[in-house]
Motif scaffolding. Structure first.
Motif, mmCIF file in Angstrom:
data_model
loop_
_atom_site.group_PDB
_atom_site.id
_atom_site.type_symbol
_atom_site.label_atom_id
_atom_site.label_comp_id
_atom_site.label_asym_id
_atom_site.label_seq_id
_atom_site.Cartn_x
_atom_site.Cartn_y
_atom_site.Cartn_z
ATOM 1 N N MET A 52 5.436 11.124 6.453
ATOM 2 C CA MET A 52 6.034 12.192 5.663
ATOM 3 C C MET A 52 7.109 11.599 4.763
ATOM 4 O O MET A 52 7.787 10.640 5.142
ATOM 5 C CB MET A 52 6.655 13.276 6.555
ATOM 6 C CG MET A 52 5.648 14.234 7.171
ATOM 7 S SD MET A 52 6.425 15.655 7.951
ATOM 8 C CE MET A 52 7.182 14.889 9.347
ATOM 9 N N CYS A 53 7.268 12.178 3.574
ATOM 10 C CA CYS A 53 8.329 11.737 2.683
ATOM 11 C C CYS A 53 9.681 12.184 3.222
ATOM 12 O O CYS A 53 9.753 13.005 4.144
ATOM 13 C CB CYS A 53 8.097 12.293 1.270
ATOM 14 S SG CYS A 53 8.170 14.092 1.167
ATOM 15 N N VAL A 54 10.738 11.645 2.616
ATOM 16 C CA VAL A 54 12.084 11.933 3.120
ATOM 17 C C VAL A 54 12.398 13.414 3.008
ATOM 18 O O VAL A 54 12.990 14.023 3.914
ATOM 19 C CB VAL A 54 13.121 11.090 2.344
ATOM 20 C CG1 VAL A 54 14.529 11.450 2.778
ATOM 21 C CG2 VAL A 54 12.874 9.607 2.560
ATOM 22 N N THR A 55 11.974 14.046 1.896
ATOM 23 C CA THR A 55 12.274 15.470 1.691
ATOM 24 C C THR A 55 11.608 16.327 2.756
ATOM 25 O O THR A 55 12.232 17.222 3.347
ATOM 26 C CB THR A 55 11.814 15.902 0.293
ATOM 27 O OG1 THR A 55 12.415 15.063 -0.685
ATOM 28 C CG2 THR A 55 12.199 17.349 0.030
ATOM 29 N N CYS A 56 10.352 16.055 3.015
ATOM 30 C CA CYS A 56 9.642 16.846 4.026
ATOM 31 C C CYS A 56 10.169 16.551 5.427
ATOM 32 O O CYS A 56 10.228 17.449 6.283
ATOM 33 C CB CYS A 56 8.146 16.552 3.953
ATOM 34 S SG CYS A 56 7.370 17.056 2.391
ATOM 35 N N LEU A 57 10.535 15.276 5.656
ATOM 36 C CA LEU A 57 11.053 14.925 6.977
ATOM 37 C C LEU A 57 12.368 15.642 7.259
ATOM 38 O O LEU A 57 12.609 16.097 8.382
ATOM 39 C CB LEU A 57 11.242 13.404 7.047
ATOM 40 C CG LEU A 57 11.508 12.800 8.425
ATOM 41 C CD1 LEU A 57 10.374 13.132 9.387
ATOM 42 C CD2 LEU A 57 11.699 11.294 8.321
ATOM 43 N N ARG A 58 13.226 15.747 6.239
ATOM 44 C CA ARG A 58 14.487 16.464 6.431
ATOM 45 C C ARG A 58 14.263 17.952 6.625
ATOM 46 O O ARG A 58 15.045 18.621 7.314
ATOM 47 C CB ARG A 58 15.403 16.217 5.244
ATOM 48 C CG ARG A 58 16.005 14.815 5.217
ATOM 49 C CD ARG A 58 16.869 14.603 4.011
ATOM 50 N NE ARG A 58 17.496 13.278 4.047
ATOM 51 C CZ ARG A 58 18.224 12.764 3.067
ATOM 52 N NH1 ARG A 58 18.409 13.467 1.947
ATOM 53 N NH2 ARG A 58 18.738 11.566 3.184
ATOM 54 N N SER A 59 13.212 18.487 5.975
ATOM 55 C CA SER A 59 12.929 19.916 6.166
ATOM 56 C C SER A 59 12.379 20.200 7.560
ATOM 57 O O SER A 59 12.521 21.310 8.070
ATOM 58 C CB SER A 59 11.932 20.387 5.099
ATOM 59 O OG SER A 59 10.691 19.722 5.250
ATOM 60 N N GLU A 60 11.776 19.191 8.153
ATOM 61 C CA GLU A 60 11.215 19.376 9.493
ATOM 62 C C GLU A 60 12.245 19.098 10.584
ATOM 63 O O GLU A 60 12.277 19.768 11.606
ATOM 64 C CB GLU A 60 10.012 18.436 9.672
ATOM 65 C CG GLU A 60 8.799 18.815 8.866
ATOM 66 C CD GLU A 60 8.122 20.063 9.409
ATOM 67 O OE1 GLU A 60 8.188 20.288 10.635
ATOM 68 O OE2 GLU A 60 7.573 20.827 8.604
ATOM 69 N N PRO B 1 4.372 3.882 3.336
ATOM 70 C CA PRO B 1 4.004 4.342 4.686
ATOM 71 C C PRO B 1 5.178 4.245 5.651
ATOM 72 O O PRO B 1 5.998 3.346 5.567
ATOM 73 C CB PRO B 1 2.870 3.400 5.086
ATOM 74 C CG PRO B 1 3.059 2.177 4.244
ATOM 75 C CD PRO B 1 3.647 2.656 2.955
ATOM 76 N N ASN B 2 5.269 5.199 6.547
ATOM 77 C CA ASN B 2 6.260 5.205 7.619
ATOM 78 C C ASN B 2 5.630 5.809 8.859
ATOM 79 O O ASN B 2 4.566 6.423 8.784
ATOM 80 C CB ASN B 2 7.532 5.943 7.189
ATOM 81 C CG ASN B 2 7.282 7.394 6.840
ATOM 82 O OD1 ASN B 2 6.694 8.165 7.617
ATOM 83 N ND2 ASN B 2 7.697 7.793 5.643
ATOM 84 N N PRO B 3 6.239 5.645 10.025
ATOM 85 C CA PRO B 3 5.601 6.132 11.256
ATOM 86 C C PRO B 3 5.317 7.629 11.252
ATOM 87 O O PRO B 3 4.391 8.079 11.939
ATOM 88 C CB PRO B 3 6.621 5.765 12.338
ATOM 89 C CG PRO B 3 7.356 4.593 11.786
ATOM 90 C CD PRO B 3 7.434 4.836 10.316
ATOM 91 N N ALA B 4 6.062 8.444 10.499
ATOM 92 C CA ALA B 4 5.858 9.890 10.498
ATOM 93 C C ALA B 4 4.867 10.336 9.429
ATOM 94 O O ALA B 4 4.445 11.494 9.432
ATOM 95 C CB ALA B 4 7.188 10.612 10.290
ATOM 96 N N GLY C 77 0.804 -1.210 0.000
ATOM 97 C CA GLY C 77 0.000 0.000 0.000
ATOM 98 C C GLY C 77 0.834 1.256 0.000
ATOM 99 O O GLY C 77 1.998 1.266 0.384
ATOM 100 N N THR C 78 0.292 2.338 -0.446
ATOM 101 C CA THR C 78 0.930 3.651 -0.449
ATOM 102 C C THR C 78 0.009 4.647 0.217
ATOM 103 O O THR C 78 -1.225 4.470 0.231
ATOM 104 C CB THR C 78 1.253 4.110 -1.871
ATOM 105 O OG1 THR C 78 0.060 4.146 -2.637
ATOM 106 C CG2 THR C 78 2.268 3.182 -2.539
ATOM 107 N N VAL C 79 0.632 5.662 0.770
ATOM 108 C CA VAL C 79 -0.135 6.740 1.406
ATOM 109 C C VAL C 79 0.356 8.068 0.860
ATOM 110 O O VAL C 79 1.387 8.143 0.178
ATOM 111 C CB VAL C 79 0.028 6.696 2.939
ATOM 112 C CG1 VAL C 79 -0.543 5.420 3.514
ATOM 113 C CG2 VAL C 79 1.498 6.857 3.331
ATOM 114 N N LEU C 80 -0.407 9.103 1.152
ATOM 115 C CA LEU C 80 -0.030 10.447 0.729
ATOM 116 C C LEU C 80 0.757 11.123 1.836
ATOM 117 O O LEU C 80 0.433 10.985 3.028
ATOM 118 C CB LEU C 80 -1.268 11.267 0.393
ATOM 119 C CG LEU C 80 -2.129 10.756 -0.769
ATOM 120 C CD1 LEU C 80 -3.366 11.639 -0.935
ATOM 121 C CD2 LEU C 80 -1.337 10.706 -2.051
ATOM 122 N N CYS C 81 1.804 11.835 1.452
ATOM 123 C CA CYS C 81 2.583 12.614 2.424
ATOM 124 C C CYS C 81 1.694 13.694 3.008
ATOM 125 O O CYS C 81 0.963 14.403 2.278
ATOM 126 C CB CYS C 81 3.814 13.215 1.756
ATOM 127 S SG CYS C 81 4.784 14.292 2.843
#
Length: 518
Positions: A43-51, A38-41, A25-29
């Motif tokens: 968020m995609c890697v790009t957004c996670l690094r920005s946060e 899907p991941n626990p946050a 399955g896939t989810v939306l960031c």
């Protein structure tokens, strides 16, 4: 019962036929709305690094103390570590300087980023991991810049202030007219890094002086010499200063180390007591090898015995004839009188040979030699001319009715065949100690040294046992095409290419690069 088992297997087969494949399955960031795994946050890697920035709070700049004289680095509080640029040791040192910061994250990889060697900058790229929002693990790379600050270590500071500021010196001497032994010892010292702590090395008449900033380093060097050569030593000390307030004394220590004057290929007349203690060996013997023991060979029997340093220094006899008195002979006839046998790891064959001096064919000599396995008619050999020599040796006079052979052959001669290769470069080379040369001797002494060094290189080519404990390196300037004109039929000994090593500096750099890529 059998019906029940059959129905159970039938149901299992039906279940396997109708397995529905599962799709990932896939989810939306939650930030940018792109499809992602899907991941626990959420968020995609790009957004996670920005946060989240996992390198926040980690040092990006550091200063390290570097000694430009000995190329070492200060490891607080007082330890100095020697390491070359972009080496494995330097990378480990740089990472350890960030040990406090790296406790907050998990280090995955570290590698150098190339910088100009004269920029006084070292850049290391680190890749770290850390658990962030809701258990998600984020991986990130960042660069740490180290600024080199020149600061001389204690030993270099002391040496720069006063080059003669040494605490202990080792005076190595050998009372002979050549330096063949010191050429060999120099290579052993280089291979084992025995003089790595010497602050100065100076060439002296009949020897070398080593200067150390610590007495323990000098003692360790003297112990190394005891293991590779038959030596005896004397120790003395001189009071430099005394502080009566705290009752402290400063001394300078001098270790006088003397090497036995017996050298390889020397002809020796053993004193009667020594000959009896060795099982009535000789008394005329040849020195075949010198380590911490002296290997002696009777060329007429042949028998071999080993003389330890204590036995030698108890009587301190000298050579009857040395390698500089060797005479070249032409070999006319060879008659083998014994099968091949092994003595001390070397193979010999007893033979009766007919020889004559190259410079005088007026007299033929019929001698027995141990070189029957390598000599054939038409060859040339080097030996001692006892027929025309004036022997004024006290030990020789102690033997009554001793039959002295007219010639004792030592080794095969390749001088005539080497004339074709004179001036041609060798595919190998040796390293040398950083030694202060004695320039007061003049040009004649320098030419003598060059001649003896060339003879030492030839000995290495002719004797595989001699180069067994040495390190020979490939000569980058050697071009095989230059040797194409020389016929392959010449049986002049040479060093096999598989025995040569790459230059140590190059191998260390290559090893450092490989370790950083892994």
């Amino acid at each position: 019962m059998h019906l029940f088992i059959f129905l159970h297997e039938l149901v299992a087969m039906a279940a396997n036929m109708f397995v529905v494949p599962q799709t990932k399955g896939t989810v939306l960031c939650c930030k940018c709305g792109i499809l992602m795994a899907p991941n626990p946050a959420n968020m995609c890697v790009t957004c996670l690094r920005s946060e989240v920035d996992i390198t926040e709070g980690l040092r990006k700049h550091a200063t390290i103390m570097h000694c430009p004289e000995c190329d070492s680095y200060l490891q607080p509080p007082r330890t100095w570590l020697k390491a070359q640029l972009e080496s494995k040791e330097l990378l480990t040192y740089c990472v350890k300087r960030l040990e406090t910061d790296l406790k907050k994250v998990r280090l995955v990889n570290a590698e150098f980023i190339w910088t100009e060697p004269h920029s006084k900058r070292i850049k290391v790229k680190l890749k770290v991991q850390k658990e962030v929002l809701n258990g998600a693990i984020l991986e990130q790379s960042y660069v740490v810049e180290y600024v080199l600050q020149d600061h001389m270590c204690e030993s270099c500071t002391r040496f720069q202030a006063n080059p003669d500021q040494w605490v202990a010196s080792v005076q190595l001497r050998q009372r002979v007219s050549h330096r063949r032994t010191f050429f060999y010892l120099e290579q052993l010292i280089l291979k084992h890094d025995a003089a790595v702590h010497a602050i100065k090395i100076k060439q002296m008449d009949q020897g070398i002086d080593f200067f150390f900033a610590n007495k323990s380093h000098a003692l360790k060097f003297v112990e190394f010499l005891d293991k590779v050569a038959p030596t005896k030593r004397r120790e003395s000390k001189q009071l430099v200063s005394h502080d009566p307030k705290n009752n402290s004394y400063n001394y300078k220590y001098t270790f006088s180390v003397e090497i036995s004057p017996i050298c390889r290929e020397d002809l020796i007349c053993l004193p009667p007591r020594v000959a009896v203690s060795l099982g009535n060996l000789g008394p005329l013997v040849i020195c075949m090898k010198v380590t911490n023991n002296i290997a002696l060979l009777d060329p007429c029997t042949p028998r071999q015995c080993f003389l330890d340093p204590d036995q030698y220094w108890r009587y301190s006899f000298k050579s009857l004839l040395g390698s500089r008195q060797l005479v070249e002979y032409d070999v006319f006839n060879v008659e083998v009188v014994s099968p091949e046998f092994n003595v001390g790891g070397s193979k010999y064959v007893m033979a009766d040979v007919e020889v004559a001096r190259v410079t005088d064919y007026g007299k033929l000599f019929y001698v027995r030699t141990h070189l029957g396995h390598i000599l054939k008619p038409g060859d040339r050999a080097l030996g001692y001319d006892l027929y025309g020599a004036n022997n004024n040796d006290n030990e020789l006079d102690k033997y009554q009715n001793l039959v002295i052979p007219e010639v004792i052959l030592i080794k095969k001669s390749y001088e005539e065949k080497r004339q074709k290769k004179r001036g041609k470069p060798r595919p190998w080379k040796l390293k040398a100690l950083d030694m202060e040369l004695d320039e007061s001797k003049g040009r004649g002494y320098e030419e003598k040294m060059n001649t003896e060094y060339e003879e030492f290189l030839r000995d290495l080519e002719e004797n595989p046992e001699l180069r067994f404990n040495l390190s020979l390196y490939r000569n980058k300037d050697y071009q095989p095409s230059e040797m194409a004109s020389v016929s392959d039929g010449d049986d002049v000994p040479s060093v096999p290419l598989e025995e040569l090593l790459a230059d140590l500096e190059l191998s260390e750099e290559e090893g450092g690069d490989d370790s950083m890529k892994d």
